[in-house]
Design a protein around this motif. Structure first.
Motif, PDB file in Angstrom:
ATOM      1  N   LEU A   4       0.819  -1.199   0.000  1.00  0.00           N
ATOM      2  CA  LEU A   4       0.000   0.000   0.000  1.00  0.00           C
ATOM      3  C   LEU A   4       0.857   1.255   0.000  1.00  0.00           C
ATOM      4  O   LEU A   4       1.881   1.324   0.669  1.00  0.00           O
ATOM      5  CB  LEU A   4      -0.881  -0.010   1.248  1.00  0.00           C
ATOM      6  CG  LEU A   4      -1.773   1.182   1.495  1.00  0.00           C
ATOM      7  CD1 LEU A   4      -2.824   1.280   0.387  1.00  0.00           C
ATOM      8  CD2 LEU A   4      -2.446   1.055   2.824  1.00  0.00           C
ATOM      9  N   ASN A   5       0.416   2.246  -0.775  1.00  0.00           N
ATOM     10  CA  ASN A   5       1.078   3.546  -0.793  1.00  0.00           C
ATOM     11  C   ASN A   5       0.692   4.289   0.483  1.00  0.00           C
ATOM     12  O   ASN A   5      -0.373   4.872   0.573  1.00  0.00           O
ATOM     13  CB  ASN A   5       0.650   4.330  -2.034  1.00  0.00           C
ATOM     14  CG  ASN A   5       1.259   5.707  -2.070  1.00  0.00           C
ATOM     15  OD1 ASN A   5       2.022   6.099  -1.184  1.00  0.00           O
ATOM     16  ND2 ASN A   5       0.929   6.447  -3.091  1.00  0.00           N
ATOM     17  N   LEU A   6       1.558   4.282   1.476  1.00  0.00           N
ATOM     18  CA  LEU A   6       1.243   4.884   2.764  1.00  0.00           C
ATOM     19  C   LEU A   6       1.224   6.407   2.710  1.00  0.00           C
ATOM     20  O   LEU A   6       0.788   7.048   3.651  1.00  0.00           O
ATOM     21  CB  LEU A   6       2.227   4.401   3.821  1.00  0.00           C
ATOM     22  CG  LEU A   6       2.147   2.905   4.113  1.00  0.00           C
ATOM     23  CD1 LEU A   6       3.242   2.502   5.090  1.00  0.00           C
ATOM     24  CD2 LEU A   6       0.787   2.516   4.641  1.00  0.00           C
ATOM     25  N   ALA A   7       1.672   7.011   1.610  1.00  0.00           N
ATOM     26  CA  ALA A   7       1.628   8.461   1.467  1.00  0.00           C
ATOM     27  C   ALA A   7       0.206   8.935   1.163  1.00  0.00           C
ATOM     28  O   ALA A   7      -0.086  10.109   1.294  1.00  0.00           O
ATOM     29  CB  ALA A   7       2.574   8.914   0.368  1.00  0.00           C
ATOM     30  N   ASP A   8      -0.669   8.032   0.762  1.00  0.00           N
ATOM     31  CA  ASP A   8      -2.053   8.389   0.446  1.00  0.00           C
ATOM     32  C   ASP A   8      -2.776   8.696   1.754  1.00  0.00           C
ATOM     33  O   ASP A   8      -2.889   7.839   2.628  1.00  0.00           O
ATOM     34  CB  ASP A   8      -2.732   7.221  -0.276  1.00  0.00           C
ATOM     35  CG  ASP A   8      -4.105   7.574  -0.792  1.00  0.00           C
ATOM     36  OD1 ASP A   8      -4.806   8.383  -0.142  1.00  0.00           O
ATOM     37  OD2 ASP A   8      -4.489   7.042  -1.835  1.00  0.00           O
ATOM     38  N   PRO A   9      -3.266   9.916   1.938  1.00  0.00           N
ATOM     39  CA  PRO A   9      -3.909  10.284   3.203  1.00  0.00           C
ATOM     40  C   PRO A   9      -5.177   9.495   3.504  1.00  0.00           C
ATOM     41  O   PRO A   9      -5.584   9.408   4.653  1.00  0.00           O
ATOM     42  CB  PRO A   9      -4.209  11.773   3.046  1.00  0.00           C
ATOM     43  CG  PRO A   9      -4.194  12.021   1.586  1.00  0.00           C
ATOM     44  CD  PRO A   9      -3.261  11.009   0.985  1.00  0.00           C
ATOM     45  N   ALA A  10      -5.783   8.884   2.496  1.00  0.00           N
ATOM     46  CA  ALA A  10      -7.002   8.110   2.719  1.00  0.00           C
ATOM     47  C   ALA A  10      -6.709   6.678   3.143  1.00  0.00           C
ATOM     48  O   ALA A  10      -7.619   5.948   3.515  1.00  0.00           O
ATOM     49  CB  ALA A  10      -7.856   8.112   1.455  1.00  0.00           C
ATOM     50  N   SER A  11      -5.454   6.257   3.104  1.00  0.00           N
ATOM     51  CA  SER A  11      -5.154   4.847   3.348  1.00  0.00           C
ATOM     52  C   SER A  11      -5.516   4.388   4.753  1.00  0.00           C
ATOM     53  O   SER A  11      -6.038   3.287   4.917  1.00  0.00           O
ATOM     54  CB  SER A  11      -3.691   4.550   3.059  1.00  0.00           C
ATOM     55  OG  SER A  11      -2.843   5.233   3.951  1.00  0.00           O
ATOM     56  N   GLU A  12      -5.272   5.158   5.775  1.00  0.00           N
ATOM     57  CA  GLU A  12      -5.529   4.699   7.148  1.00  0.00           C
ATOM     58  C   GLU A  12      -7.016   4.503   7.431  1.00  0.00           C
ATOM     59  O   GLU A  12      -7.392   3.456   7.960  1.00  0.00           O
ATOM     60  CB  GLU A  12      -4.889   5.628   8.177  1.00  0.00           C
ATOM     61  CG  GLU A  12      -4.926   5.051   9.579  1.00  0.00           C
ATOM     62  CD  GLU A  12      -4.335   3.639   9.679  1.00  0.00           C
ATOM     63  OE1 GLU A  12      -4.907   2.819  10.421  1.00  0.00           O
ATOM     64  OE2 GLU A  12      -3.331   3.352   9.015  1.00  0.00           O
ATOM     65  N   PRO A  13      -7.899   5.445   7.093  1.00  0.00           N
ATOM     66  CA  PRO A  13      -9.331   5.184   7.334  1.00  0.00           C
ATOM     67  C   PRO A  13      -9.858   3.992   6.532  1.00  0.00           C
ATOM     68  O   PRO A  13     -10.660   3.211   7.038  1.00  0.00           O
ATOM     69  CB  PRO A  13     -10.027   6.468   6.897  1.00  0.00           C
ATOM     70  CG  PRO A  13      -8.982   7.511   6.860  1.00  0.00           C
ATOM     71  CD  PRO A  13      -7.676   6.806   6.628  1.00  0.00           C
ATOM     72  N   VAL A  14      -9.386   3.835   5.313  1.00  0.00           N
ATOM     73  CA  VAL A  14      -9.831   2.712   4.492  1.00  0.00           C
ATOM     74  C   VAL A  14      -9.306   1.410   5.080  1.00  0.00           C
ATOM     75  O   VAL A  14     -10.016   0.411   5.155  1.00  0.00           O
ATOM     76  CB  VAL A  14      -9.400   2.882   3.024  1.00  0.00           C
ATOM     77  CG1 VAL A  14      -9.763   1.658   2.205  1.00  0.00           C
ATOM     78  CG2 VAL A  14     -10.037   4.130   2.425  1.00  0.00           C
ATOM     79  N   ARG A  15      -8.071   1.400   5.524  1.00  0.00           N
ATOM     80  CA  ARG A  15      -7.500   0.217   6.165  1.00  0.00           C
ATOM     81  C   ARG A  15      -8.332  -0.171   7.393  1.00  0.00           C
ATOM     82  O   ARG A  15      -8.597  -1.342   7.638  1.00  0.00           O
ATOM     83  CB  ARG A  15      -6.052   0.461   6.561  1.00  0.00           C
ATOM     84  CG  ARG A  15      -5.370  -0.781   7.134  1.00  0.00           C
ATOM     85  CD  ARG A  15      -3.996  -0.475   7.701  1.00  0.00           C
ATOM     86  NE  ARG A  15      -3.113   0.179   6.780  1.00  0.00           N
ATOM     87  CZ  ARG A  15      -2.325  -0.462   5.908  1.00  0.00           C
ATOM     88  NH1 ARG A  15      -2.353  -1.758   5.841  1.00  0.00           N
ATOM     89  NH2 ARG A  15      -1.536   0.213   5.116  1.00  0.00           N
ATOM     90  N   GLN A  16      -8.775   0.818   8.156  1.00  0.00           N
ATOM     91  CA  GLN A  16      -9.580   0.535   9.346  1.00  0.00           C
ATOM     92  C   GLN A  16     -10.929  -0.089   8.966  1.00  0.00           C
ATOM     93  O   GLN A  16     -11.397  -1.004   9.637  1.00  0.00           O
ATOM     94  CB  GLN A  16      -9.803   1.806  10.175  1.00  0.00           C
ATOM     95  CG  GLN A  16     -10.512   1.540  11.477  1.00  0.00           C
ATOM     96  CD  GLN A  16      -9.764   0.556  12.367  1.00  0.00           C
ATOM     97  OE1 GLN A  16      -8.572   0.730  12.622  1.00  0.00           O
ATOM     98  NE2 GLN A  16     -10.439  -0.473  12.840  1.00  0.00           N
ATOM     99  N   VAL A  17     -11.540   0.387   7.889  1.00  0.00           N
ATOM    100  CA  VAL A  17     -12.803  -0.206   7.421  1.00  0.00           C
ATOM    101  C   VAL A  17     -12.582  -1.665   7.045  1.00  0.00           C
ATOM    102  O   VAL A  17     -13.374  -2.538   7.416  1.00  0.00           O
ATOM    103  CB  VAL A  17     -13.393   0.588   6.235  1.00  0.00           C
ATOM    104  CG1 VAL A  17     -14.530  -0.165   5.574  1.00  0.00           C
ATOM    105  CG2 VAL A  17     -13.866   1.954   6.698  1.00  0.00           C
ATOM    106  N   VAL A  18     -11.503  -1.944   6.325  1.00  0.00           N
ATOM    107  CA  VAL A  18     -11.197  -3.328   5.942  1.00  0.00           C
ATOM    108  C   VAL A  18     -10.982  -4.172   7.196  1.00  0.00           C
ATOM    109  O   VAL A  18     -11.501  -5.293   7.298  1.00  0.00           O
ATOM    110  CB  VAL A  18      -9.972  -3.384   5.006  1.00  0.00           C
ATOM    111  CG1 VAL A  18      -9.530  -4.824   4.772  1.00  0.00           C
ATOM    112  CG2 VAL A  18     -10.277  -2.698   3.689  1.00  0.00           C
TER     113      VAL A  18
END
Length: 51
Positions: A4-18
């Motif tokens: 995952l591209n951790l620089a993407d600011p949306a990655s953490e909330p989406v990861r939490q949903v998953v």
């Protein structure tokens, strides 16, 4: 397993949903990356434990 591209600011909330979906349904998917193209860029690819 997760590139995952951790620089993407949306990655953490989406990861939490998953993670929440995995816990609720006994699954083990991981967030992989945003899907390219589309109208709003809101689609994400997941990867199963077996690839």
């Amino acid at each position: 397993m997760d590139d995952l591209n951790l620089a993407d600011p949306a990655s953490e909330p989406v990861r939490q949903v998953v993670n929440d979906i995995n816990q609720a349904h006994g699954l083990r998917y991981a967030l992989r990356d945003r899907c390219r193209g589309g109208l709003n860029g809101g689609a994400w690819a997941l990867i199963a434990p077996d690839g």
